[in-house]
Design a protein around this motif. Sequence first.
Motif, PDB file in Angstrom:
ATOM      1  N   SER A  34       5.824 -13.293   2.615  1.00 45.57           N
ATOM      2  CA  SER A  34       6.024 -14.742   1.972  1.00 45.57           C
ATOM      3  C   SER A  34       7.248 -15.176   2.395  1.00 45.57           C
ATOM      4  N   ASP A  35       7.414 -16.628   2.788  1.00 45.23           N
ATOM      5  CA  ASP A  35       8.869 -17.115   3.024  1.00 45.23           C
ATOM      6  C   ASP A  35       9.443 -17.600   1.864  1.00 45.23           C
ATOM      7  N   ARG A  36       8.717 -17.440   0.786  1.00 43.52           N
ATOM      8  CA  ARG A  36       9.443 -17.857  -0.854  1.00 43.52           C
ATOM      9  C   ARG A  36       8.749 -17.016  -1.707  1.00 43.52           C
ATOM     10  N   ILE A  37       9.648 -16.591  -2.595  1.00 47.54           N
ATOM     11  CA  ILE A  37       9.076 -16.092  -3.919  1.00 47.54           C
ATOM     12  C   ILE A  37       9.885 -16.813  -5.140  1.00 47.54           C
ATOM     13  N   THR A  38       9.079 -16.586  -6.202  1.00 48.34           N
ATOM     14  CA  THR A  38       9.969 -17.111  -7.441  1.00 48.34           C
ATOM     15  C   THR A  38       9.987 -15.926  -8.542  1.00 48.34           C
ATOM     16  N   LEU A  39      10.984 -15.995  -9.094  1.00 51.13           N
ATOM     17  CA  LEU A  39      11.379 -15.142 -10.024  1.00 51.13           C
ATOM     18  C   LEU A  39      11.809 -15.630 -11.356  1.00 51.13           C
ATOM     19  N   GLU A  40      11.467 -14.716 -12.306  1.00 47.93           N
ATOM     20  CA  GLU A  40      12.162 -15.137 -13.630  1.00 47.93           C
ATOM     21  C   GLU A  40      13.187 -14.384 -13.941  1.00 47.93           C
ATOM     22  N   LEU A  41      14.336 -15.011 -14.333  1.00 51.09           N
ATOM     23  CA  LEU A  41      15.620 -14.069 -14.597  1.00 51.09           C
ATOM     24  C   LEU A  41      16.093 -14.362 -15.967  1.00 51.09           C
ATOM     25  N   GLU A  42      16.655 -13.537 -16.623  1.00 50.20           N
ATOM     26  CA  GLU A  42      17.307 -13.848 -17.853  1.00 50.20           C
ATOM     27  C   GLU A  42      18.589 -14.246 -17.722  1.00 50.20           C
ATOM     28  N   GLN A  43      19.002 -15.228 -18.591  1.00 55.75           N
ATOM     29  CA  GLN A  43      20.392 -15.777 -18.394  1.00 55.75           C
ATOM     30  C   GLN A  43      21.531 -14.982 -19.131  1.00 55.75           C
ATOM     31  N   PRO A  44      22.721 -14.840 -18.902  1.00 53.18           N
ATOM     32  CA  PRO A  44      22.993 -15.388 -17.718  1.00 53.18           C
ATOM     33  C   PRO A  44      22.722 -14.495 -16.528  1.00 53.18           C
ATOM     34  N   ALA A  45      22.414 -15.223 -15.387  1.00 53.60           N
ATOM     35  CA  ALA A  45      22.094 -14.623 -14.045  1.00 53.60           C
ATOM     36  C   ALA A  45      23.022 -14.611 -13.102  1.00 53.60           C
ATOM     37  N   THR A  46      23.049 -13.397 -12.296  1.00 54.94           N
ATOM     38  CA  THR A  46      24.228 -13.427 -11.162  1.00 54.94           C
ATOM     39  C   THR A  46      23.277 -13.198  -9.884  1.00 54.94           C
ATOM     40  N   SER A  47      24.282 -13.288  -8.744  1.00 49.40           N
ATOM     41  CA  SER A  47      23.439 -12.829  -7.512  1.00 49.40           C
ATOM     42  C   SER A  47      23.229 -11.373  -7.342  1.00 49.40           C
ATOM     43  N   GLY A  48      24.017 -10.676  -8.159  1.00 47.15           N
ATOM     44  CA  GLY A  48      23.718  -9.393  -8.273  1.00 47.15           C
ATOM     45  C   GLY A  48      22.640  -9.134  -8.914  1.00 47.15           C
ATOM     46  N   GLN A  62      26.271 -21.023   1.493  1.00 44.41           N
ATOM     47  CA  GLN A  62      27.306 -20.041   1.228  1.00 44.41           C
ATOM     48  C   GLN A  62      26.944 -18.739   0.718  1.00 44.41           C
ATOM     49  N   TYR A  63      27.632 -17.763   1.685  1.00 46.79           N
ATOM     50  CA  TYR A  63      27.405 -16.393   1.127  1.00 46.79           C
ATOM     51  C   TYR A  63      28.260 -16.331  -0.272  1.00 46.79           C
ATOM     52  N   VAL A  64      27.672 -15.601  -0.941  1.00 47.27           N
ATOM     53  CA  VAL A  64      28.340 -15.243  -2.359  1.00 47.27           C
ATOM     54  C   VAL A  64      28.374 -14.008  -2.649  1.00 47.27           C
ATOM     55  N   PRO A  65      29.285 -13.676  -3.617  1.00 45.39           N
ATOM     56  CA  PRO A  65      29.543 -12.213  -3.867  1.00 45.39           C
ATOM     57  C   PRO A  65      28.585 -11.772  -4.981  1.00 45.39           C
ATOM     58  N   ASP A  66      28.511 -10.434  -5.517  1.00 42.09           N
ATOM     59  CA  ASP A  66      27.461 -10.215  -6.429  1.00 42.09           C
ATOM     60  C   ASP A  66      27.766 -10.593  -8.213  1.00 42.09           C
ATOM     61  N   ASP A  67      28.940 -11.249  -8.325  1.00 42.05           N
ATOM     62  CA  ASP A  67      29.057 -11.655  -9.668  1.00 42.05           C
ATOM     63  C   ASP A  67      28.838 -13.127  -9.697  1.00 42.05           C
ATOM     64  N   PHE A  68      28.287 -13.838  -8.676  1.00 35.43           N
ATOM     65  CA  PHE A  68      28.247 -15.382  -8.485  1.00 35.43           C
ATOM     66  C   PHE A  68      27.254 -15.776  -9.450  1.00 35.43           C
ATOM     67  N   PRO A  69      27.572 -16.670 -10.636  1.00 37.27           N
ATOM     68  CA  PRO A  69      26.485 -17.019 -11.395  1.00 37.27           C
ATOM     69  C   PRO A  69      25.521 -17.915 -10.999  1.00 37.27           C
ATOM     70  N   LEU A  70      24.140 -17.893 -11.207  1.00 38.28           N
ATOM     71  CA  LEU A  70      22.848 -18.542 -10.661  1.00 38.28           C
ATOM     72  C   LEU A  70      22.571 -19.463 -11.610  1.00 38.28           C
ATOM     73  N   GLY A  71      22.230 -20.697 -11.207  1.00 30.85           N
ATOM     74  CA  GLY A  71      21.336 -21.781 -12.264  1.00 30.85           C
ATOM     75  C   GLY A  71      20.079 -22.080 -11.095  1.00 30.85           C
ATOM     76  N   SER A  72      19.079 -22.672 -12.172  1.00 32.87           N
ATOM     77  CA  SER A  72      17.587 -22.753 -11.452  1.00 32.87           C
ATOM     78  C   SER A  72      17.944 -24.003 -10.309  1.00 32.87           C
ATOM     79  N   HIS A  73      18.836 -24.710 -10.432  1.00 36.29           N
ATOM     80  CA  HIS A  73      19.236 -25.675  -9.512  1.00 36.29           C
ATOM     81  C   HIS A  73      19.675 -25.378  -7.860  1.00 36.29           C
ATOM     82  N   HIS A  74      20.147 -24.099  -7.921  1.00 31.87           N
ATOM     83  CA  HIS A  74      20.538 -23.484  -6.777  1.00 31.87           C
ATOM     84  C   HIS A  74      19.481 -23.354  -5.600  1.00 31.87           C
ATOM     85  N   GLU A  75      19.899 -23.509  -4.236  1.00 36.35           N
ATOM     86  CA  GLU A  75      19.050 -23.217  -3.112  1.00 36.35           C
ATOM     87  C   GLU A  75      19.473 -21.845  -2.883  1.00 36.35           C
ATOM     88  N   ILE A  76      18.528 -20.866  -2.959  1.00 34.22           N
ATOM     89  CA  ILE A  76      18.887 -19.422  -2.564  1.00 34.22           C
ATOM     90  C   ILE A  76      18.018 -18.945  -1.534  1.00 34.22           C
TER      91      ILE A  76
END
Length: 81
Positions: free
Chosen positions: A17-31, A58-72
């Motif tokens: 698929s060209d898109r997938i949806t995941l459920e992440l626990e907060q706080p979520a990071t790119s790692g 923008q490329y991000v490091p592993d510790d970048f904090p994620l939010g549901s509003h981001h385009e990933i």
Amino acid sequence: MKIEVMMFAAAKESVGSDRITLELEQPATSGSLMEQLGQIHPGLKPLLPSCRLAVDDQYVPDDFPLGSHHEIALIPPVSGG
């Protein structure tokens, strides 16, 4: 928190698929997102060390904090020819 991840090239082929949806626990990071991608889609696991995660174009490091509003996007290595 729900996160949608765009897939390209080999990553797209691996998950089917060209898109997938995941459920992440907060706080979520790119790692933590990359780790969960490998657990949910084992076919991605060998590819992930060579991939980069882009957040809002923008490329991000592993510790970048994620939010549901981001385009990933998961960006696999580019092969040329």
